[in-house]
Design an enzyme around this catalytic site. Sequence first.
Site, short mmCIF file in Angstrom:
data_model
loop_
_atom_site.label_atom_id
_atom_site.label_comp_id
_atom_site.label_asym_id
_atom_site.label_seq_id
_atom_site.Cartn_x
_atom_site.Cartn_y
_atom_site.Cartn_z
N GLY A 1 4.29 4.64 -0.17
CA GLY A 1 4.65 3.23 -0.17
C GLY A 1 5.65 2.91 -1.26
O GLY A 1 6.01 3.77 -2.08
N GLY B 1 6.79 -0.32 -4.10
CA GLY B 1 6.43 -1.58 -4.74
C GLY B 1 7.51 -2.06 -5.67
O GLY B 1 8.62 -1.51 -5.70
N GLY B 2 7.18 -3.11 -6.44
CA GLY B 2 8.16 -3.67 -7.34
C GLY B 2 8.54 -2.75 -8.48
O GLY B 2 9.63 -2.87 -9.05
N MET B 3 7.66 -1.80 -8.81
CA MET B 3 7.94 -0.90 -9.92
C MET B 3 8.63 0.39 -9.48
O MET B 3 9.40 0.96 -10.23
CB MET B 3 6.64 -0.56 -10.66
CG MET B 3 6.82 0.29 -11.89
SD MET B 3 5.28 0.51 -12.80
CE MET B 3 5.04 -1.14 -13.44
N VAL C 1 5.65 5.25 -4.50
CA VAL C 1 4.41 6.02 -4.65
C VAL C 1 4.43 7.16 -3.64
O VAL C 1 4.71 6.95 -2.45
CB VAL C 1 3.18 5.14 -4.45
CG1 VAL C 1 1.90 5.97 -4.64
CG2 VAL C 1 3.20 3.97 -5.41
N LYS D 1 3.40 7.79 -8.96
CA LYS D 1 4.26 6.61 -8.94
C LYS D 1 5.51 6.93 -9.75
O LYS D 1 5.44 7.18 -10.96
CB LYS D 1 3.53 5.41 -9.52
CG LYS D 1 4.37 4.14 -9.56
CD LYS D 1 3.55 2.91 -9.92
CE LYS D 1 2.66 2.49 -8.79
NZ LYS D 1 2.01 1.18 -9.02
N ASP E 1 -2.63 -8.67 -12.80
CA ASP E 1 -2.24 -8.72 -11.39
C ASP E 1 -3.42 -8.36 -10.49
O ASP E 1 -3.30 -7.56 -9.56
CB ASP E 1 -1.08 -7.78 -11.12
CG ASP E 1 -0.37 -8.08 -9.80
OD1 ASP E 1 -0.56 -9.19 -9.28
OD2 ASP E 1 0.36 -7.22 -9.31
#
Length: 539
Positions: free
Chosen positions: A38, A40-42, A45, A60, A154
């Site tokens: 996947g 994400g914002g960072m 992964v 990650k 979060d």
Amino acid sequence: MSSPSPEPPDDKSEEKSQKGESKKSSQIGDFKLIKKLGQGGMGTVYLAHQVSLDRPCALKVLSKELAAKPGFVERFLREARSMAKIDHPHVVSCYAVGEDKGFHFVAMELMDGKSMQDWVDQLSKLSIPDALLVTITCADALAHAHAKSMIHRDIKPDNILVTKKGVIKVSDMGLAKVIDDEDMSMTQSGTGLGTPHYMPPEQARNAKHVDHRCDIYALGVTLYHFVTGQVPFAGGSVVDLINNKEKGFYKPAKQVNPAVPERLDLMIGKAMAKDPQHRYQNCEDFIRDLESVGLVGESLSFIDAPDKVVIRRGSSPTAATQVGMRTGKQTIATPPAAGRTQSMSGIQSIGSPSTGERWEESIWYIRYRDPQGNTKVGKMKAEQVIRLVKADQIDETATAALDSKGPFLPLAQIPVFEDESKKMLMRQGVKKREKSLASTYAKLDKQHKRQKWWRLFRKFREGTLGMVSLVIWLAIIVGIVIAGVKYGPTAWSAIAEKAGISTPVESEESDEAPADDTEEDAPRQGNEGLETGTPGAGG
């Protein structure tokens, strides 16, 4: 010449490998990348395999855009190392953090199940026991992190993972702070300020200066989502959403789902209070109130695995069970200690009646407080003492001894009374919490009624001012009309006279005047004619 940086496998390369084309596996440090899980914002992964320890993991990899920001990598590594220090059974473990050939990464425990967001999407909403179990488990993990001065920032269903066996774990512990420190724009969804639907108002105002109570707010919103299937606040944009949170108005969970107990609804409201001072001040208090509802499940009902994990045993756990749950170790109930003795100098072993005497008939001296608060000492059989304990006629301050001179020990320390006294302590503790909750609910109800009357007064005031303004304007209009009717002709005459303009009245008079003269002269001329004609006739 330096070797090129390893490129993580993309979707196209995965398709090629599925078609049978050979492809050399990419590797970052000790981790061999298998496939993309996947984004994400960072960063991205990947499913990876740690070569040295021969175990799967989730890797990650920090995005190149964030890695290029000054100071970001240092903060990322610092927070990741802090996350690795958290050792809790309900927090996703951090295996390693580092950098290899320009790629910054953090390796985490691989979860083989789904996120709670996936389960909510599938089930629409959770049952009350399941929702309480997940929330209490996460609150326990957060309490452990808060004790180490770490804030998640979060908390949301996407960051609560559940394995195929039903183990609940909080993910991304500590990494959200790195994103918050970038102080990104609110218009960027999914980054910078946590997730807008779950974060508290103060985090939207200034994400760098929040404390552990922001996690309690987010967990309260998450619990609301679990039991209702929807988030409490909505908006057409992030700004609208934050404004709605600042107002603090939302539909209570019990109105959305009537199965939610009223007490639980009030607890959710307290966790989601707009002002941090009005929320639960720590996760332990939140856990204690949620447990007092008495509906917490032992395991997740939507997990069908034959080896499903039982997280809690008993809907009303004892203090020992709670400690076992919070340390992640299975708690084995201690057998009754009726046969255990305690060595005391100069007296018979406490809790062990003399030879040949049944324990129910053993005589005890009980020191207790009566309803008036006076301390008294009574002599009674053990069976009578236990009946008083079961009836809650003896409080937790009661002590007992086999001799009137002592030593007197708390009932919970005497094997004969240990089991029943612990049950009594639990009952009295629940009563105290219920009394405290009742006081809190009364204050909340009083505050709600006060706000209700204030809103009515404000509406009345606004309506009254509007009515007064309308009356004033109508009076002004009527006054103008009356003044026009009364003084209009006079004013017009004065203006016409000065301007030399004849008024309609004067014009009518001038038109009528010649007619009057003609009528007056006509008979006069006729008479004169007659008079003149008379002599002619005679002549």
